[in-house]
Design an enzyme around this catalytic site. Structure first.
Site, PDB file in Angstrom:
ATOM      1  CG  ASP A   1      42.198  34.249  15.979  1.00  0.00           C
ATOM      2  OD1 ASP A   1      41.226  34.731  16.054  1.00  0.00           O
ATOM      3  OD2 ASP A   1      43.593  34.653  15.927  1.00  0.00           O
TER       4      ASP A   1
ATOM      5  CE  LYS B   1      47.004  34.557  14.141  1.00  0.00           C
ATOM      6  NZ  LYS B   1      46.242  33.953  15.749  1.00  0.00           N
TER       7      LYS B   1
ATOM      8  CE  LYS C   1      46.134  37.690  15.517  1.00  0.00           C
ATOM      9  NZ  LYS C   1      44.846  37.564  16.248  1.00  0.00           N
TER      10      LYS C   1
END
Length: 335
Positions: free
Chosen positions: A167, A235, A271
């Site tokens: 991430d 995300k 996400k």
């Protein structure tokens, strides 16, 4: 993903852009995207949040939410013991109910990856197969304020230690000042740093930090930029900045991945992270996904919740449903 597949995606990006991904080409492309109708977007997100769900679907929805959670600990005081406790909860969310599914992943700082891998043991693997991935935040999370060399080393070290997913955070300052080529290059190089010794790649989630991007148009442009540069997921947030995940922002990002899929045939995940604390909220996000990109996105390699406290409420509602004490009266529902 293999090196050949990555090269194909890079070539596809150049074809879509009509040239190499420098500041000029990217600005022309990103600023040529249709503007976002903010009122319409928020109205659609609100309307989808009022949909109803059949009682027989509630158990499915709660279990599916669990299967899509990245159970997270991202604190400066994290210890190997805390990571082991997190993994224990990921493996057995409800010790009183052996039918309770596992979460998709545990998400930790890069230096905690070996502890997470060791604690998972034979349960470490692909969540689509019922196993649990290890995700690591990287690239000077949450600020993104470090040199590219440090970001790449941070990523490569986590992957070498066994991280299945990275991430990363984008350089929001570069994006907001129009240095799109720099942001593209950093994402692309971090993707290369996700390469394992066997030639496959860890999955790359690109964090936009939407709360700092100021406008829906910027969020849309950043979403396209991340995907063009090779993101496997986009995300919303680090969870350290407010506002974090919101339904309108997530809906907008889902629309981007839908349009990318229609243009290229490639599926990209989404996400939402930060601020999703209740099963009621999480069910509303399931609706957004199902209605925007389709139910095929409701699987771990295409949709995740980034959360530290959501699981607890989902387990409470699941226990109430099993005991017959859950009415669902205050729940967003799906027809």
């Amino acid at each position: 993903m293999s090196r050949t597949e990555l090269q194909t995606l890079a070539e596809r990006a150049v074809d879509l852009l009509g040239g190499e991904p420098d500041d000029t080409t990217l600005r022309r492309y990103l600023h040529g995207l249709p503007g976002v109708d903010a009122v319409g977007l928020e109205q659609r997100a609100a309307a989808l949040g009022t949909r109803s769900i059949k009682t027989t679907s509630k158990a499915w929805a709660l279990d599916r939410i669990i299967e899509l959670i990245d159970l997270t600990t991202l604190e400066g005081a994290d210890t190997p013991g805390k990571v082991r406790s997190l993994v224990a909860k990921a493996l057995t969310p409800d010790p009183s109910d052996p039918t309770c599914p596992r979460v998709a992943a545990v998400c930790v700082y890069g230096d905690m990856v070996p502890d997470a891998v060791a604690a998972l043991g034979g349960a470490h693997g692909d969540p689509d197969d019922g196993l649990i991935s290890v995700a690591a935040v990287a690239t000077a999370f949450p600020s993104g304020r470090s040199s590219l060399a440090i970001k790449l080393a941070d990523t490569a070290e986590a992957v070498a230690a066994g991280a299945d997913e990275i991430d990363m955070v984008i350089d929001r300052g570069a994006f907001l000042s129009g240095r799109y080529g720099l942001v593209f290059d950093q994402i692309s190089q971090v993707k290369q740093a996700c390469r394992r010794a066997d030639g496959t790649y860890a999955s790359l989630k690109v964090i936009l930090e939407t709360g700092e991007l100021n406008t829906y148009d910027n969020i849309k442009r950043a979403s396209w930029l991340a995907i063009l540069a090779g993101a496997d997921f986009i995300k919303t947030s680090t969870g350290k900045v407010q506002p974090a995940a919101t339904r309108p922002t997530t809906l907008l990002m889902l629309e981007v991945v839908r349009d990318w899929y229609r243009a290229t045939g490639q599926r990209v995940g989404v996400k939402p992270a930060g601020g999703i604390r209740t099963a009621k909220d999480a069910i509303a996000y399931l609706v957004l996904v199902a209605e925007t990109v389709g139910e095929e996105w409701l699987q771990p390699h295409l949709f995740r919740y980034g959360a530290s406290s959501l699981l607890n409420d989902v387990l409470r509602q699941r226990q109430k449903l099993r005991s017959g004490h859950y009415t669902g009266a205050d729940y967003v529902t799906i027809d």
